[in-house]
Each structure stands twice: as C-alpha cells, then as structure tokens.
Design an enzyme around this catalytic site. Structure first.
Site, PDB file in Angstrom:
ATOM      1  N   GLY A  11       0.856  -1.188   0.000  1.00 27.11           N
ATOM      2  CA  GLY A  11       0.000   0.000   0.000  1.00 27.11           C
ATOM      3  C   GLY A  11       0.890   1.235   0.000  1.00 27.11           C
ATOM      4  O   GLY A  11       2.101   1.149  -0.262  1.00 27.11           O
ATOM      5  N   ALA A  13       2.103   2.904   2.398  1.00 26.78           N
ATOM      6  CA  ALA A  13       3.199   2.849   3.379  1.00 26.78           C
ATOM      7  C   ALA A  13       4.345   1.987   2.856  1.00 26.78           C
ATOM      8  O   ALA A  13       5.508   2.406   2.868  1.00 26.78           O
ATOM      9  CB  ALA A  13       2.680   2.317   4.713  1.00 26.78           C
ATOM     10  N   LYS A  32       0.989 -10.050  -0.124  1.00 24.24           N
ATOM     11  CA  LYS A  32       0.351 -11.376  -0.097  1.00 24.24           C
ATOM     12  C   LYS A  32      -0.542 -11.666  -1.300  1.00 24.24           C
ATOM     13  O   LYS A  32      -0.847 -12.822  -1.567  1.00 24.24           O
ATOM     14  CB  LYS A  32      -0.403 -11.588   1.212  1.00 24.24           C
ATOM     15  CG  LYS A  32      -1.593 -10.705   1.466  1.00 24.24           C
ATOM     16  CD  LYS A  32      -2.215 -11.070   2.816  1.00 24.24           C
ATOM     17  CE  LYS A  32      -3.296 -10.101   3.218  1.00 24.24           C
ATOM     18  NZ  LYS A  32      -3.857 -10.408   4.533  1.00 24.24           N
ATOM     19  N   THR A  40      -5.171   1.231   0.309  1.00 23.15           N
ATOM     20  CA  THR A  40      -4.788   2.460  -0.400  1.00 23.15           C
ATOM     21  C   THR A  40      -5.547   2.586  -1.716  1.00 23.15           C
ATOM     22  O   THR A  40      -6.071   3.651  -2.050  1.00 23.15           O
ATOM     23  CB  THR A  40      -3.263   2.452  -0.661  1.00 23.15           C
ATOM     24  OG1 THR A  40      -2.600   2.304   0.594  1.00 23.15           O
ATOM     25  CG2 THR A  40      -2.809   3.731  -1.345  1.00 23.15           C
ATOM     26  N   ALA A  43      -9.040   4.089  -1.399  1.00 25.29           N
ATOM     27  CA  ALA A  43      -9.285   5.414  -0.809  1.00 25.29           C
ATOM     28  C   ALA A  43      -9.928   6.339  -1.834  1.00 25.29           C
ATOM     29  O   ALA A  43      -9.511   6.394  -2.987  1.00 25.29           O
ATOM     30  CB  ALA A  43      -7.988   6.009  -0.279  1.00 25.29           C
ATOM     31  N   GLN A  44     -10.947   7.049  -1.402  1.00 25.80           N
ATOM     32  CA  GLN A  44     -11.697   7.894  -2.336  1.00 25.80           C
ATOM     33  C   GLN A  44     -11.396   9.372  -2.119  1.00 25.80           C
ATOM     34  O   GLN A  44     -10.960  10.090  -3.017  1.00 25.80           O
ATOM     35  CB  GLN A  44     -13.204   7.680  -2.129  1.00 25.80           C
ATOM     36  CG  GLN A  44     -13.693   6.287  -2.441  1.00 25.80           C
ATOM     37  CD  GLN A  44     -15.185   6.115  -2.124  1.00 25.80           C
ATOM     38  OE1 GLN A  44     -15.793   6.963  -1.470  1.00 25.80           O
ATOM     39  NE2 GLN A  44     -15.765   5.034  -2.591  1.00 25.80           N
ATOM     40  N   GLY A  45     -11.652   9.834  -0.882  1.00 23.36           N
ATOM     41  CA  GLY A  45     -11.798  11.263  -0.593  1.00 23.36           C
ATOM     42  C   GLY A  45     -10.592  12.130  -0.833  1.00 23.36           C
ATOM     43  O   GLY A  45     -10.676  13.177  -1.475  1.00 23.36           O
ATOM     44  N   ASP A 203      -2.513  -8.808   9.831  1.00 22.90           N
ATOM     45  CA  ASP A 203      -1.415  -9.789   9.925  1.00 22.90           C
ATOM     46  C   ASP A 203      -0.158  -9.199  10.570  1.00 22.90           C
ATOM     47  O   ASP A 203       0.504  -9.853  11.379  1.00 22.90           O
ATOM     48  CB  ASP A 203      -0.997 -10.303   8.530  1.00 22.90           C
ATOM     49  CG  ASP A 203      -2.148 -10.866   7.724  1.00 22.90           C
ATOM     50  OD1 ASP A 203      -3.303 -10.762   8.172  1.00 22.90           O
ATOM     51  OD2 ASP A 203      -1.887 -11.408   6.637  1.00 22.90           O
ATOM     52  N   ARG A 270     -15.404  11.608  12.893  1.00 23.71           N
ATOM     53  CA  ARG A 270     -16.102  10.406  12.405  1.00 23.71           C
ATOM     54  C   ARG A 270     -16.778   9.586  13.498  1.00 23.71           C
ATOM     55  O   ARG A 270     -17.848   9.024  13.278  1.00 23.71           O
ATOM     56  CB  ARG A 270     -15.106   9.506  11.676  1.00 23.71           C
ATOM     57  CG  ARG A 270     -14.764  10.051  10.323  1.00 23.71           C
ATOM     58  CD  ARG A 270     -13.821   9.133   9.615  1.00 23.71           C
ATOM     59  NE  ARG A 270     -13.484   9.718   8.328  1.00 23.71           N
ATOM     60  CZ  ARG A 270     -12.564   9.238   7.519  1.00 23.71           C
ATOM     61  NH1 ARG A 270     -11.873   8.165   7.875  1.00 23.71           N
ATOM     62  NH2 ARG A 270     -12.324   9.818   6.377  1.00 23.71           N
TER      63      ARG A 270
HETATM   64  C1  LIG Z   1     -12.711   2.425   1.259  1.00 22.46           C
HETATM   65  C2  LIG Z   1     -11.602   3.230   1.899  1.00 22.46           C
HETATM   66  C3  LIG Z   1     -11.515   4.602   1.682  1.00 22.46           C
HETATM   67  C4  LIG Z   1     -10.513   5.357   2.280  1.00 22.46           C
HETATM   68  N1  LIG Z   1     -10.428   6.695   2.009  1.00 22.46           N
HETATM   69  C5  LIG Z   1      -9.402   7.427   2.540  1.00 22.46           C
HETATM   70  C6  LIG Z   1      -9.227   8.806   2.215  1.00 22.46           C
HETATM   71  O1  LIG Z   1      -9.962   9.373   1.429  1.00 22.46           O
HETATM   72  N2  LIG Z   1      -8.195   9.472   2.784  1.00 22.46           N
HETATM   73  C7  LIG Z   1      -7.319   8.874   3.647  1.00 22.46           C
HETATM   74  O2  LIG Z   1      -6.389   9.535   4.129  1.00 22.46           O
HETATM   75  N3  LIG Z   1      -7.456   7.563   3.965  1.00 22.46           N
HETATM   76  C8  LIG Z   1      -8.464   6.840   3.431  1.00 22.46           C
HETATM   77  N4  LIG Z   1      -8.596   5.510   3.745  1.00 22.46           N
HETATM   78  C9  LIG Z   1      -7.604   4.925   4.631  1.00 22.46           C
HETATM   79  C10 LIG Z   1      -6.318   4.674   3.851  1.00 22.46           C
HETATM   80  O3  LIG Z   1      -6.652   4.061   2.623  1.00 22.46           O
HETATM   81  C11 LIG Z   1      -5.383   3.784   4.654  1.00 22.46           C
HETATM   82  O4  LIG Z   1      -5.141   4.350   5.917  1.00 22.46           O
HETATM   83  C12 LIG Z   1      -4.056   3.623   3.946  1.00 22.46           C
HETATM   84  O5  LIG Z   1      -4.234   3.366   2.576  1.00 22.46           O
HETATM   85  C13 LIG Z   1      -3.290   2.493   4.587  1.00 22.46           C
HETATM   86  O6  LIG Z   1      -2.130   2.275   3.828  1.00 22.46           O
HETATM   87  P1  LIG Z   1      -1.167   1.101   4.222  1.00 22.46           P
HETATM   88  O7  LIG Z   1      -0.063   1.088   3.231  1.00 22.46           O
HETATM   89  O8  LIG Z   1      -0.817   1.216   5.663  1.00 22.46           O
HETATM   90  O9  LIG Z   1      -2.062  -0.239   4.106  1.00 22.46           O
HETATM   91  P2  LIG Z   1      -2.713  -0.910   2.805  1.00 22.46           P
HETATM   92  O10 LIG Z   1      -2.890   0.062   1.712  1.00 22.46           O
HETATM   93  O11 LIG Z   1      -3.910  -1.682   3.247  1.00 22.46           O
HETATM   94  O12 LIG Z   1      -1.579  -1.962   2.370  1.00 22.46           O
HETATM   95  C14 LIG Z   1      -1.316  -3.102   3.155  1.00 22.46           C
HETATM   96  C15 LIG Z   1      -0.546  -4.073   2.284  1.00 22.46           C
HETATM   97  O13 LIG Z   1      -0.027  -5.146   3.074  1.00 22.46           O
HETATM   98  C16 LIG Z   1      -0.250  -6.382   2.406  1.00 22.46           C
HETATM   99  N5  LIG Z   1      -0.262  -7.446   3.420  1.00 22.46           N
HETATM  100  C17 LIG Z   1      -1.091  -7.559   4.494  1.00 22.46           C
HETATM  101  N6  LIG Z   1      -0.784  -8.667   5.200  1.00 22.46           N
HETATM  102  C18 LIG Z   1       0.266  -9.264   4.567  1.00 22.46           C
HETATM  103  C19 LIG Z   1       1.024 -10.448   4.803  1.00 22.46           C
HETATM  104  N7  LIG Z   1       0.771 -11.275   5.832  1.00 22.46           N
HETATM  105  N8  LIG Z   1       2.019 -10.749   3.942  1.00 22.46           N
HETATM  106  C20 LIG Z   1       2.299  -9.949   2.861  1.00 22.46           C
HETATM  107  N9  LIG Z   1       1.601  -8.821   2.591  1.00 22.46           N
HETATM  108  C21 LIG Z   1       0.606  -8.484   3.432  1.00 22.46           C
HETATM  109  C22 LIG Z   1      -1.599  -6.160   1.715  1.00 22.46           C
HETATM  110  O14 LIG Z   1      -1.833  -7.114   0.723  1.00 22.46           O
HETATM  111  C23 LIG Z   1      -1.402  -4.735   1.197  1.00 22.46           C
HETATM  112  O15 LIG Z   1      -0.651  -4.744   0.004  1.00 22.46           O
HETATM  113  C24 LIG Z   1      -9.583   4.730   3.148  1.00 22.46           C
HETATM  114  C25 LIG Z   1      -9.664   3.355   3.371  1.00 22.46           C
HETATM  115  C26 LIG Z   1     -10.654   2.601   2.746  1.00 22.46           C
HETATM  116  C27 LIG Z   1     -10.708   1.119   2.991  1.00 22.46           C
END
Ligand SMILES: Cc1cc2nc3c(=O)[nH]c(=O)nc-3n(C[C@H](O)[C@H](O)[C@H](O)COP(=O)(O)OP(=O)(O)OC[C@H]3O[C@@H](n4cnc5c(N)ncnc54)[C@H](O)[C@@H]3O)c2cc1C
Length: 305
Positions: A11, A13, A32, A40, A43-45, A203, A270
C-alpha cells in the site's frame, strides 16, 4: 535468501518505504496478493495537508488533537502535520495528479477539519496514488517485487529481528535482512461491517505481537460513518467528501439530525457521526442527501460513486 531490507505490504506505506530505503540498499518488497490489492487503492476522498495560505500547521494540529479527544501522541501529530505538504509534493513529483482549481490544488473539507485541506483526485485518490507508486517502484532497479507471497512470522532472537518467514509458491522460506518494515495495513476485516478490502486482516499487528512488540490503543478503530446500505463485502464507501461538498444526513422522519448533535454537523469527527447514525438507525434507515447539487456536478466530482 539474504537482502538489505524487506518491506512487507504494497500500500502507500510499503511502496513509499521501499522507495526510501532503496536509496541505501537492496530491497525485497513482498505482498500477499497482487501489488494493487490494498486499502490504499480503495481510498476515495483525499489527503489532508496544509496547502494554502488561509491554513496553518497550528490549526491542523489543533483539529487533529480535538478529533482524537487529546488522547493523540502530540509528537506524532506534529510530525504528520509538518511533513504533510512535503509528502504531497513528493507524490506530485513522481506523477500523482491531484485535481486543479484556478491553477492550485483543489481543496475540500472532511470530518473534524475546520479548513478546506483535503487534496484529491476525483473520488479515486487512492487508486491514483497506488498506481503511480507502483509504476515508480517497478522502475527502481534496487527493488525486487514478490507478489502472492505471504509473510508468516518475523525471525526473532534475543529481541532482535533478523528477517521474516514467508510462504511463496506453497513453500515456507526464510528471508534474512538488516531491517524488516511491517506495512501490512489495517484490521477492518475482523468486523462484520467494514469498508476495508479483504487483505485488511491485521497480519502485521499479529506478527509484531508474536515477536514480542508492544501494541497500544488497539481499541481505537475508526469506522467510515457512511457506506451504501447494500449487502456487499466490503461495504461500498460513500466518501466523507460528499459531506464535504454539502451532503446532509437525514433520518427516517426526514429530519437533519447532525446539527443538533455537533457544531460541525455532518463534518463532526467520524466517531461522533458514526454513533449518531447508529442511534438514528434504531428507528429506520438513514439517508445521505446531496440533492441540492446538480447531477452534472455530482457526475464530474464523484464519477465512481
Ligand atoms: C474504502 C476506503 C476509503 C478510504 N479513504 C481514505 C481517504 O480518502 N483518505 C485517507 O487519508 N485515507 C483513506 N482511507 C484509509 C487509507 O486508505 C489507509 O489508511 C491507507 O491506505 C493504509 O495504507 P497502508 O499502506 O498502511 O495499508 P494498505 O494500503 O492496506 O496496504 C497493506 C498491504 O499489506 C499487504 N499485506 C497484508 N498482510 C500481509 C502479509 N501477511 N504478507 C504480505 N503482505 C501483506 C496487503 O496485501 C497490502 O498490500 C480509506 C480506506 C478505505 C478502505
């Protein structure tokens, strides 16, 4: 296998972390499912940052602390707010296209914010960021990508992490590294109703706990207050930016109830909006009404929704 850095998760991060650590060594990025499968990408907004002269860091910090009922880690809030504009510029630099209004980035409002400070790309901001980051990561010769590779557990001895155990092609393998970055996202899928995609199963948090790390504030899970009331998994989010553009919440008696509940009405933090909707749903459905806007505006501003 031995490498300088392992990043788990693709994602925003994980992809960002991979690009950053690739400046000092070789990186293995494991995920995974397919790269794109992440919260990520859903995400819409948009993203909040101080991006114009009517706003400042002090106001953004204050709004964030109020939304967190002052339970926040103030240093983390200040770090996020002060580095927000730089992070947005970095995304623009690699090719992320935010919507432009009068030659500047368009800014809308979301819950808890007293200023318009949300930069967006239509109603598919996450997809735009995810796709651009993936393109950039794929071009980096120091990053090796392993899709469909499941991180099982961290390899830990004497409180030191030496790598990670993964399942790849039905085999369990050990990957040793100087540092492992857990970027595995959230935990929404443990709840009956969630807008989070199927990968959000916590996870990384579980791995960290098993490895002896301390976790904190796990009871604070944020739920999107508004999703489409259709039996679908995950639920389809009705972005907060709809309320940012003036959509109001109406109960089954046709009353606008958020005005009585909070001075920011539909744009209250929220947790407050979610609790109020929950109370109102005890006597019937709740509607999100944006009928004051013209259909052309809605189609252009929210094409996906
Ligand atoms: C519908 C929706 C709308 C949103 N809208 C907004 C918005 O408008 N603005 C905002 O700021 N935030 C928004 N958010 C929140 C934002 O999307 C998240 O906080 C952010 O994208 C998280 O990023 P991340 O990289 O931490 O996690 P993620 O993007 O979820 O990435 C996690 C990654 O880890 C991988 N993974 C997980 N477990 C394992 C494992 N055991 N082994 C290998 N890989 C693994 C997954 O497959 C994925 O690739 C929204 C979230 C959702 C669900």
């Amino acid at each position: 296998m031995k490498i300088d850095f392992v990043v788990i998760g693709s994602g925003i991060a994980g992809l960002n972390a991979a690009l950053n650590v690739a400046e000092t060594g070789k990186v293995l990025l494991i995920t995974k499912k397919r790269l794109i499968q992440s919260s990520t990408n859903f995400a819409q907004g948009g993203i909040a940052a101080v991006l114009n002269k009517t706003d400042n860091f002090k106001k953004h910090v204050k709004d964030t602390l109020i939304a967190g009922c002052f339970h926040n880690d103030k240093n983390a809030v200040e770090f996020m707010v002060k580095n927000g504009p730089r992070a947005i510029k970095k995304l623009i630099h690699i090719g992320v296209k935010f919507d432009i209004c009068n030659k500047s980035i368009c800014l809308t409002r979301e819950g808890g914010h007293t200023k318009n400070r949300i930069a967006y790309s239509g109603d598919r901001t996450g997809e735009e960021i995810e796709k651009t980051l993936i393109k950039t990561v794929k071009k980096n010769p120091r990053i090796t990508i392993l899709e469909n590779t499941f991180a099982l557990d961290l390899i830990v001895k004497n409180k030191t992490c030496f790598g990670v155990q993964v399942i790849h092609g039905n085999k369990i393998k050990n990957v040793f590294a100087r540092a492992v970055v857990l970027a595995t996202g959230g935990i929404g899928q443990i709840y009956q109703y969630t807008t989070n995609p199927e990968i959000a199963t916590g996870d990384g948090i579980a791995m960290a706990v098993r490895a002896g790390a301390e976790v904190k504030d796990m009871e604070f899970i944020q739920f999107h207050p508004t999703a489409l009331a259709m039996p679908r998994k995950p639920l389809f989010l009705l972005s907060e930016s709809l309320r940012g553009e003036g959509a109001i919440l109406i109960n089954s008696a046709g009353e606008r109830f958020m005005k009585k509940a909070h001075k920011l009405a539909e744009l209250a933090p929220r947790d407050i909006v979610a609790r109020e909707i929950y109370q109102q749903q005890k006597s019937g459905p709740v509607y999100l009404d944006i009928s004051h806007k013209k259909p052309e505006f809605i189609r252009k501003r929210f094409p996906k929704i």
